[in-house]
Design an enzyme around this catalytic site. Structure first.
Site, PDB file in Angstrom:
ATOM      1  N   GLU A 162     -38.635 116.293   7.722  1.00  0.00           N
ATOM      2  CA  GLU A 162     -37.841 115.335   6.993  1.00  0.00           C
ATOM      3  C   GLU A 162     -36.502 114.907   7.090  1.00  0.00           C
ATOM      4  O   GLU A 162     -36.046 114.846   6.059  1.00  0.00           O
ATOM      5  CB  GLU A 162     -38.694 115.042   6.058  1.00  0.00           C
ATOM      6  N   GLU A 319     -48.069 114.507   7.544  1.00  0.00           N
ATOM      7  CA  GLU A 319     -47.807 114.539   6.195  1.00  0.00           C
ATOM      8  C   GLU A 319     -48.770 113.364   5.355  1.00  0.00           C
ATOM      9  O   GLU A 319     -47.860 111.723   6.301  1.00  0.00           O
ATOM     10  CB  GLU A 319     -46.530 114.572   5.369  1.00  0.00           C
TER      11      GLU A 319
HETATM   12  C1  GLA Z   1     -42.376 114.104   1.561  1.00  0.00           C
HETATM   13  C2  GLA Z   1     -41.191 116.244   2.163  1.00  0.00           C
HETATM   14  C3  GLA Z   1     -42.802 116.778   1.444  1.00  0.00           C
HETATM   15  C4  GLA Z   1     -43.363 115.314  -0.262  1.00  0.00           C
HETATM   16  C5  GLA Z   1     -43.664 114.985  -0.113  1.00  0.00           C
HETATM   17  C6  GLA Z   1     -44.112 114.035  -1.142  1.00  0.00           C
HETATM   18  O1  GLA Z   1     -42.628 113.761   2.868  1.00  0.00           O
HETATM   19  O2  GLA Z   1     -41.883 116.262   3.135  1.00  0.00           O
HETATM   20  O3  GLA Z   1     -42.304 118.137   0.996  1.00  0.00           O
HETATM   21  O4  GLA Z   1     -41.890 116.151  -0.677  1.00  0.00           O
HETATM   22  O5  GLA Z   1     -42.754 113.833   0.596  1.00  0.00           O
HETATM   23  O6  GLA Z   1     -44.543 112.232  -1.442  1.00  0.00           O
END
Ligand code: GLA
Ligand code: GLA
Length: 681
Positions: A162, A319
């Site tokens: 991210e 995710e």
């Molecule tokens: C982000 C991060 C993850 C986690 C999620 C929690 O997407 O990439 O590591 O912290 O948020 O929702």
């Protein structure tokens, strides 16, 4: 390509004969004792997991000191996963620098616009432009790629994590230096920069590049073009980091596809993903539902936009959550059926992978109350049973893997530059929310049962009979030409207030608004009429406007008035216009009608293009329909958006998920999804 990845997923002992959808999670075995790993892989197999992302936050474990490395545990994890037929999307592990690095080199820490250091203690505390950070990160990438090149579990690379989640805006001296270099490339000469930034204003003229700074805390509104260029630069700086890691991966493992997880989701605005997409071998996205009245629409919108960014090709949901997150003011658990429906809505919009954060819910750390595939309660839980059921569903949907989205007749243009520019300070109103504007048009279309593609600027516009461009504020001359050509060649453009107003340097197109689109729209506005919060005006078609009004004069004899203001200072004047041009038309909506108002107006805007709902009247708004198509056929996804049972009549085809009744109707329970392979005719 994602197809490479999907075919690599067959390499384990459990390899399926045909590509199948990927299913899995972030897996953080370093948080658990060794014996738990055995249970992990057993449960992964039970759930049908075939891919996990590993080592995302493992830097401190892999490299405990500048010259010490510990790969043994990761070797074991990789081997164990491979033995169990599970592929690995291996992170480069650079997302969060270890304490030894920030202690030795505090100059890698980001700095806020007030000059405060962002200290270690959480994660992602690094400057995208720090040469010191870059050097250490790339050393780690090289070590990872060297170690795992050729490992049979490796199916894809996951660069960092991210990018920009917490560090997109850094105002440090490193950032200042890199910003100047970026500006030299963009503007070439100082004179050109002075012109672009309008530095004749407020005595801001620069006589040396070294005088230029990021827009740090200032006495009043910082220069708007400086702000806009800094947003562009900040997105580019992270993109550069992505490229730098990717180049090493391509050098050492040329056959392994590289991605990074985007965040096309509410609240993330800083990274221009439309511009990043070409840098990855397949687009991956993270999405979290933010509860609210439009959460269902928003999920669909984000998935749809991700597909647009991916050019309609399949993408990877890296995710989302099985249930509650931990970072909202109140973290709601998902209700029965929502886990599957959220997942399948992404698949409906082109996702070929359904992955979660994370595999096993942490017992410690900041995310211990964030849901996972295996909750604190363990495998004997409704949540794990729902996860396993989803794994079965995704196996049944294997034929869908690799299919593209079938273009919709309606497109909604989503433009990062206009997003950034339209929401800057010192504007006619501070109440404008670009993302909300685009989402409201999308919601209105959903409520009418009309499919739409959310597409970034630069996509092939001619695919859509109708193109809706809400608040297209920043319009360079070239884009104005493209839109004019689009309409002349038969497209039907719809745009709104505060569109066409500025060029790429945030300079106003003079002569009256909507500037660059004035001729095309056949209207002229001399002064904006934003409305105070809560103030509304009535239109003569029984809709109500808020946020904004315009005092419109029709400038072309062809300009038709579709609705007029009935109340307010512009009573009697045009509120919604359309000008036929060539084989198409260009329409303008001068006030914010809200979802209901747009739904009432849309049939009139769509009528010249002959666009209407493909769904039976009784399920419009209740069911979302999408179509994917590929070598295995055309697939219709029907998503029940409601908490009630819905029956969709008149469906033919082969049900991959759900059933077609003897009466030719698909019965959807509350929050259910059905997937049908359509007859090939
Ligand atoms: C982000 C991060 C993850 C986690 C999620 C929690 O997407 O990439 O590591 O912290 O948020 O929702
Ligand atoms: C003050 C300043 C002006 C201008 C206006 C804006 O009056 O002196 O330069 O900035 O505010 O309202």
């Amino acid at each position: 390509m994602i197809s490479t990845l999907l075919s690599r997923l067959q390499r384990g002992p459990d390899g399926a004969p045909a590509p199948r959808l990927a299913f899995g999670a972030d897996y953080n075995p370093e948080q658990w004792p060794r014996e738990v790993w055995e249970e992990d892989v057993r449960l992964m197999r039970e759930a049908g997991v075939n891919i996990v992302s590993v080592a995302i936050f493992s830097w401190a474990r892999i490299q405990p000191g500048p010259d010490t490395w510990d790969f043994a545990w990761l070797d074991e994890v990789m081997d164990l996963l491979h033995e169990n037929g599970i592929g690995v999307d291996l992170a480069t592990a650079t997302a969060s620098p270890p304490p030894w690095l920030t202690t030795a080199h505090p100059e890698i820490l980001p700095v806020t616009d007030r000059g405060e250091a962002v200290w270690p203690g959480a994660r992602q505390h690094w400057r995208p432009t720090s040469p010191v950070f870059r050097e250490h990160a790339l050393r780690l990438v090289r070590a990872m790629a060297t170690r795992y090149a050729g490992h049979p579990a490796l199916v894809a690379w996951h660069v960092s994590n991210e990018l920009g989640c917490h560090n997109v805006y850094d105002y440090s001296d490193d950032a200042a230096r890199a910003f100047r270099a970026w500006l030299r490339t963009r503007h070439t000469t100082l004179d050109a920069l002075n012109h672009a930034w309008g530095t004749a204003f407020w005595s801001q003229r620069y006589s040396d590049w070294d005088q230029i700074l990021p827009p740090r805390l200032a006495a009043s509104h910082p220069n708007p073009t400086q702000q806009l260029d800094f947003k562009r630069f900040s997105s580019d700086a992270l993109k550069e980091h992505l490229r730098a890691e990717r180049e090493i991966l391509r050098e050492l493992t040329p056959d392994v596809p590289v991605t990074t997880n985007f965040m096309v989701m509410p609240g993330t605005k800083g990274m221009n993903y439309a511009d990043w997409a070409a840098e990855v071998d397949f687009v991956a996205n993270d999405h979290y539902v933010v509860p609210g009245p439009r959460e269902r629409d928003e999920l669909s919108f984000s998935a749809n936009l991700t597909s647009g960014i991916a050019g309609g090709r399949p993408w990877f949901l890296m995710e989302h959550s099985t249930s509650a997150v931990n970072w909202q003011p109140v973290n709601l658990a998902k209700r029965p059926g929502e886990l599957a429906r959220d997942s399948l809505t992404h698949v409906a919009h082109g996702a070929d992978a359904v992955c979660f954060f994370q595999w096993r819910q942490s017992a410690a750390g900041a995310e211990k109350y964030h849901s996972a595939m295996v909750p604190h309660a363990g495998a004997d839980s409704d949540l794990f049973r729902a996860v396993t059921a989803l794994g079965d569903t995704l196996k049944a949907l294997a034929p869908v893997a690799g299919s593209e989205r079938e273009p919709a007749e309606v497109g909604i243009l989503f433009d990062w530059e206009s997003w950034w520019a339209s929401e800057q300070d010192s504007h006619p109103t501070s109440l404008l929310d670009y993302h909300r504007e685009a989402l409201e048009w999308y919601s209105a279309l959903l409520s009418l049962g009309i499919r739409a593609d959310v597409v970034p600027t630069g996509a092939d516009l001619s695919r859509h009979q109708v193109l809706i461009a809400p608040v297209l504020h920043l319009v360079p001359a070239e884009l104005a030409k493209d839109l004019t050509r689009y309409a002349e060649q038969g497209g039907h453009l719809v745009t709104t207030y505060f569109s066409g107003v500025v060029d790429e340097h945030d300079h106003v197109w003079l002569g009256g608004y909507p500037g660059a689109l004035r001729e095309l729209l056949g209207i002229r506005v001399e002064e904006f009429g934003p409305l105070p919060a809560g103030r509304t005006v009535e239109l003569d078609d029984a809709t109500t406007g808020g946020l904004w009004t315009d005092r419109i004069t029709a400038t072309s004899p062809e300009t038709e008035v579709l609705a007029r203001y009935r109340t307010g200072v512009h009573a009697g004047r045009p509120a919604v216009t359309r000008r036929p041009t060539g084989a198409g038309s260009a329409a303008y909506v001068s006030t914010r009608l809200g979802v209901d108002g747009l739904a009432s107006l849309l049939p009139r805007l769509l009528e010249p293009a002959g666009v209407s709902s493909e769904l039976p009247a009784e399920v419009r708004g209740l069911v979302e329909a999408t179509v994917r198509r590929g070598p295995e056929g055309r697939f219709l996804f029907l998503v029940n958006r409601t908490d009630d049972a819905v029956s969709v009549p008149g469906v033919t085809g082969e049900a991959l998920l759900g059933t077609i009744g003897a009466d030719g109707a698909v019965a959807l329970g509350p929050r259910d999804v059905a997937v049908l392979r359509l007859p090939s005719s």
